[in-house]
Design an enzyme around this catalytic site. Structure first.
Site, PDB file in Angstrom:
ATOM      1  N   VAL A  32     -88.705  23.540 -12.495  1.00 53.08           N
ATOM      2  CA  VAL A  32     -88.730  22.333 -13.308  1.00 53.08           C
ATOM      3  C   VAL A  32     -89.026  22.703 -14.760  1.00 53.08           C
ATOM      4  O   VAL A  32     -89.913  23.514 -15.037  1.00 53.08           O
ATOM      5  CB  VAL A  32     -89.760  21.314 -12.764  1.00 53.08           C
ATOM      6  CG1 VAL A  32     -91.158  21.902 -12.756  1.00 53.08           C
ATOM      7  CG2 VAL A  32     -89.743  20.028 -13.570  1.00 53.08           C
ATOM      8  N   SER A  33     -88.241  22.159 -15.684  1.00 56.29           N
ATOM      9  CA  SER A  33     -88.450  22.338 -17.121  1.00 56.29           C
ATOM     10  C   SER A  33     -88.445  23.836 -17.471  1.00 56.29           C
ATOM     11  O   SER A  33     -87.458  24.526 -17.224  1.00 56.29           O
ATOM     12  CB  SER A  33     -89.749  21.643 -17.530  1.00 56.29           C
ATOM     13  OG  SER A  33     -89.853  21.524 -18.927  1.00 56.29           O
ATOM     14  N   TRP A  34     -89.534  24.363 -18.044  1.00 54.86           N
ATOM     15  CA  TRP A  34     -89.615  25.800 -18.337  1.00 54.86           C
ATOM     16  C   TRP A  34     -89.323  26.612 -17.093  1.00 54.86           C
ATOM     17  O   TRP A  34     -88.637  27.624 -17.143  1.00 54.86           O
ATOM     18  CB  TRP A  34     -91.011  26.112 -18.878  1.00 54.86           C
ATOM     19  CG  TRP A  34     -91.262  27.508 -19.349  1.00 54.86           C
ATOM     20  CD1 TRP A  34     -91.169  27.988 -20.617  1.00 54.86           C
ATOM     21  CD2 TRP A  34     -91.683  28.619 -18.539  1.00 54.86           C
ATOM     22  NE1 TRP A  34     -91.489  29.322 -20.655  1.00 54.86           N
ATOM     23  CE2 TRP A  34     -91.812  29.739 -19.394  1.00 54.86           C
ATOM     24  CE3 TRP A  34     -91.954  28.778 -17.181  1.00 54.86           C
ATOM     25  CZ2 TRP A  34     -92.212  30.996 -18.933  1.00 54.86           C
ATOM     26  CZ3 TRP A  34     -92.356  30.025 -16.705  1.00 54.86           C
ATOM     27  CH2 TRP A  34     -92.480  31.119 -17.582  1.00 54.86           C
TER      28      TRP A  34
END
Length: 274
Positions: free
Chosen positions: A94-96
């Protein structure tokens, strides 16, 4: 605590000793986030083994001595899987952590069955989010000051259901532990100059890209870019979902995740297995 790649890391796993028809999920968390932030997802996926770890300087993992990059941390994650006695895994980020998941799948294609990318981008070649959200995202107060987080939760993450807003915010904030300044800085440093975009057309995995249409940090267009660059990718959009739709729209997110992971093997996957 486990030693891998010259680092001491706090590793969490669920149900590794239980019989399961599903491969384990290797999960890469968002920047600065600790294991507890995503523990509810691991608990909802009760039929699957699940593995994740605190990055150096986050959660309970000690500060990094030296900087790292996606190559070295993917290698470290691979060593953790070896120590846990695991083979092929489904990879999720998720995300980074979505960038880390992409890199892991490219670096270890034989160990990766399917790939799930949540609220993420192809790295530096991304369409930036709302400047107000990005400014607050870079402020470490969001981890150490519950009042700051409470006031700016909607600006930061969007997608909050007004009926459940207080519960969702309090639950998430209560699970956060601030990263160390060095840990947070090294996570930012790790992705400087990194992009997966040139390599994505060569990825042969089945890929699920999940995005929220109210994400203030990673706009939906970034998911469209990923899905168009990967030949076997499908894009799922969570309506009203912000950057934390795995939390705010958990039931819908898990249902779509299960549909993708449980789909019958494709001809390409069967050929690789043979």
């Amino acid at each position: 605590m486990m030693e891998a790649g010259g680092r001491t890391l706090r590793v969490a796993h669920w149900r590794l000793g239980e019989a399961s028809e599903h491969p384990p999920i290797l999960f890469f968390n968002g920047i600065g986030a600790n294991i507890e932030a995503v523990a509810p997802l691991a608990e909802m996926l009760a039929e699957r083994p699940f593995v994740m770890f605190d990055m150096p300087g986050t959660g309970e993992s000690p500060d990094p001595t030296l900087p790292y990059n996606p190559f070295t941390m993917s290698w470290t994650a691979n060593l953790i899987l070896d120590q846990l006695g695991l083979g092929e895994v489904d990879v999720m980020g998720v995300s980074w952590g979505g960038a880390m998941a992409q890199h892991f799948a490219l670096q270890y294609p034989k160990r990766t069955r399917r790939l799930v990318l949540v609220a993420t981008t192809a790295g530096m070649l991304m369409v930036p989010g709302n400047p107000a959200a990005l400014t607050k995202m870079a402020n470490p107060r969001r981890y150490i000051d519950p009042k700051f987080m409470n006031e700016h939760f909607q600006t930061l993450y969007g997608g909050i259901d007004p009926d459940g807003q207080a519960h969702q915010k309090d639950s998430h904030i209560g699970r956060l532990k601030p990263p160390s300044p060095r840990g947070y800085f090294y996570q930012l440093l790790a992705m400087i100059g990194w992009t997966s975009l040139p390599a994505l057309p060569f990825m042969s995995k089945e890929v699920l890209v999940m995005m929220g249409d109210d994400d203030q940090i990673v706009p939906l267009i970034n998911g469209r870019i990923l899905a168009s660059a990967i030949r076997n990718a499908r894009l799922e959009v969570i309506e009203g979902g912000g950057h934390l739709f795995l939390l705010t729209h958990a039931d819908e997110s898990v249902a779509r995740l299960r549909t993708f992971l449980d789909a019958p093997a494709t001809e390409a996957e069967l050929a690789r297995a043979a």
